[in-house]
Write an enzyme that holds these catalytic residues in place. Structure first.
Site, mmCIF file in Angstrom:
data_model
loop_
_atom_site.group_PDB
_atom_site.id
_atom_site.type_symbol
_atom_site.label_atom_id
_atom_site.label_comp_id
_atom_site.label_asym_id
_atom_site.label_seq_id
_atom_site.Cartn_x
_atom_site.Cartn_y
_atom_site.Cartn_z
ATOM 1 N N ASP A 10 0.873 -1.175 0.000
ATOM 2 C CA ASP A 10 0.000 0.000 0.000
ATOM 3 C C ASP A 10 0.911 1.226 0.000
ATOM 4 O OD1 ASP A 10 -2.339 1.586 0.121
ATOM 5 O OD2 ASP A 10 -2.175 1.758 2.290
ATOM 6 N N SER A 11 0.284 2.416 -0.095
ATOM 7 C CA SER A 11 1.066 3.653 -0.021
ATOM 8 C C SER A 11 1.543 3.925 1.401
ATOM 9 C CB SER A 11 0.197 4.823 -0.489
ATOM 10 O OG SER A 11 -0.940 4.938 0.351
ATOM 11 N N TYR A 42 -1.458 8.065 -2.920
ATOM 12 C CA TYR A 42 -1.724 7.551 -4.263
ATOM 13 C C TYR A 42 -3.017 8.145 -4.832
ATOM 14 C CZ TYR A 42 1.507 3.474 -3.828
ATOM 15 O OH TYR A 42 2.587 2.645 -3.711
ATOM 16 N N GLY A 43 -3.925 8.507 -3.944
ATOM 17 C CA GLY A 43 -5.307 8.786 -4.341
ATOM 18 C C GLY A 43 -5.524 10.052 -5.130
ATOM 19 N N CYS A 73 -4.775 -1.843 -1.439
ATOM 20 C CA CYS A 73 -4.960 -0.435 -1.760
ATOM 21 C C CYS A 73 -6.140 -0.314 -2.720
ATOM 22 C CB CYS A 73 -3.681 0.072 -2.428
ATOM 23 S SG CYS A 73 -3.849 1.740 -3.078
ATOM 24 N N THR A 75 -7.070 2.308 -4.335
ATOM 25 C CA THR A 75 -6.718 3.127 -5.491
ATOM 26 C C THR A 75 -6.040 2.292 -6.570
ATOM 27 O OG1 THR A 75 -6.421 4.964 -3.955
ATOM 28 C CG2 THR A 75 -5.503 5.232 -6.150
ATOM 29 N N GLU A 150 -1.912 8.808 8.115
ATOM 30 C CA GLU A 150 -0.444 8.683 8.033
ATOM 31 C C GLU A 150 0.234 9.365 9.225
ATOM 32 O OE1 GLU A 150 1.657 6.978 5.935
ATOM 33 O OE2 GLU A 150 -0.197 6.047 5.274
ATOM 34 N N CYS A 184 -11.050 2.873 0.740
ATOM 35 C CA CYS A 184 -9.613 3.130 0.811
ATOM 36 C C CYS A 184 -9.166 2.394 2.059
ATOM 37 C CB CYS A 184 -9.357 4.625 0.952
ATOM 38 S SG CYS A 184 -7.665 5.027 1.471
ATOM 39 N N THR A 185 -8.086 1.638 1.966
ATOM 40 C CA THR A 185 -7.700 0.796 3.112
ATOM 41 C C THR A 185 -7.248 1.619 4.322
ATOM 42 O OG1 THR A 185 -5.518 0.502 2.110
ATOM 43 C CG2 THR A 185 -7.163 -1.245 1.738
ATOM 44 N N HIS A 186 -6.981 2.902 4.114
ATOM 45 C CA HIS A 186 -6.689 3.758 5.273
ATOM 46 C C HIS A 186 -7.951 3.996 6.121
ATOM 47 C CE1 HIS A 186 -2.949 4.793 3.166
ATOM 48 N NE2 HIS A 186 -2.556 5.493 4.223
#
Ligand code: DGL
Length: 269
Positions: A10-11, A42-43, A73, A75, A150, A184-186
């Protein structure tokens, strides 16, 4: 049977939602997690750039000897489906399993909260049209939540987090969404606050859905590690290692040991 590790990328910290689930599902597997924090977010990127990034990540994980890859991810899953499906190493993303989980849970009104690049791709709309055409779908892109995650900020008690979530979730509340994909996995990192703001709405965790798909992929291809385990986890980070470790410590029980984390060296960046 195959004792090589499974790769996940992932990012940044979002993919940890998939990693946590995969670890619980497959305790004997060795896992390699690539956090491409040098290129987060990334998004906000275009499809061509995302495909180049995804290819880089696949190549890096393959150089580390993985037997399968989970693109953890939304995205990348939305914008690079042909790359994921056509890659020689078995691979999957998080989108289709998320839509299947939503289709099983929804009572009429589904929603997707994802990155702007995911929503722009139209991939969720296409999947809903083929898997659950009877559902109404509302999708919205968001750029505020990834930077907060993040920074390790996901708590409902954080005023900035709460305000960002209120803005993000209001369209779903107004539309009467009954099942919301955190696409979004975040975003599942904010589940506690989302539950408070959208009580009674079923939440679909895209990281968890992707982990189930990766476990099924490995099992279906005869790639599982029979153990005895427990499997190891190693983290590769393309950006600043200490900031990733600090944010990840908030989301992984026990945090990350220094010996488990390395710099991701790339042939091109
Ligand atoms: N976690 C990723 C996703 O699922 C990427 C978010 C970002 O870097 O913008 O979309």
């Amino acid at each position: 049977m195959d004792r090589r590790p499974i790769g996940i990328f992932d990012s940044g910290v979002g993919g940890l939602t998939a990693l946590r689930s995969l670890r619980a599902l497959l305790p004997c597997e060795d896992l390699i997690f690539l956090a491409d924090t040098a290129r987060v977010p990334y998004g906000v990127r275009g499809a061509g750039e995302l495909n180049a990034i995804a290819e880089d990540n696949f190549l890096l994980l393959e150089s580390l000897g993985v037997k399968a890859v989970l693109a953890a991810c939304g995205t990348v899953s939305a914008n690079c489906a042909a790359l994921i499906d056509g890659w020689p190493t078995p691979a999957c993303g998080v989108l289709e399993p998320s839509v299947r989980a939503a289709a099983a849970a929804a009572r009429g009104r589904a929603g997707v909260l994802a990155t702007e690049a995911t929503v722009r791709s139209g991939a969720f709309e296409r999947l809903f049209a083929s898997i659950a055409p009877e559902l109404e779908l509302l999708s919205r892109g968001n750029t505020e939540l990834v930077p907060l995650a993040e920074a390790g900020r996901t708590s409902p008690g954080d005023a900035e987090v709460r305000a960002a979530l209120e803005r993000a979730l209001e369209p779903f509340r107004a539309a009467g969404t009954d099942t919301l994909i955190l696409g979004c996995t975040h975003f599942p990192l904010f589940s506690e606050a989302v539950k408070e703001l959208l009580p009674g709405v079923t939440l679909i965790n895209s990281g968890e859905a992707g982990a189930r798909a990766a476990a099924a992929l490995c099992s279906g291809r005869g790639l599982l590690n029979p153990g005895p385990g427990p499997g190891s986890t190693h983290y590769f980070v393309s950006g600043d290692i200490s900031s990733f470790a600090a944010a990840a410590a908030r989301f992984l029980p026990g945090g990350i040991e220094a010996a488990e984390i390395s710099r991701a060296e790339r042939e091109r960046s």
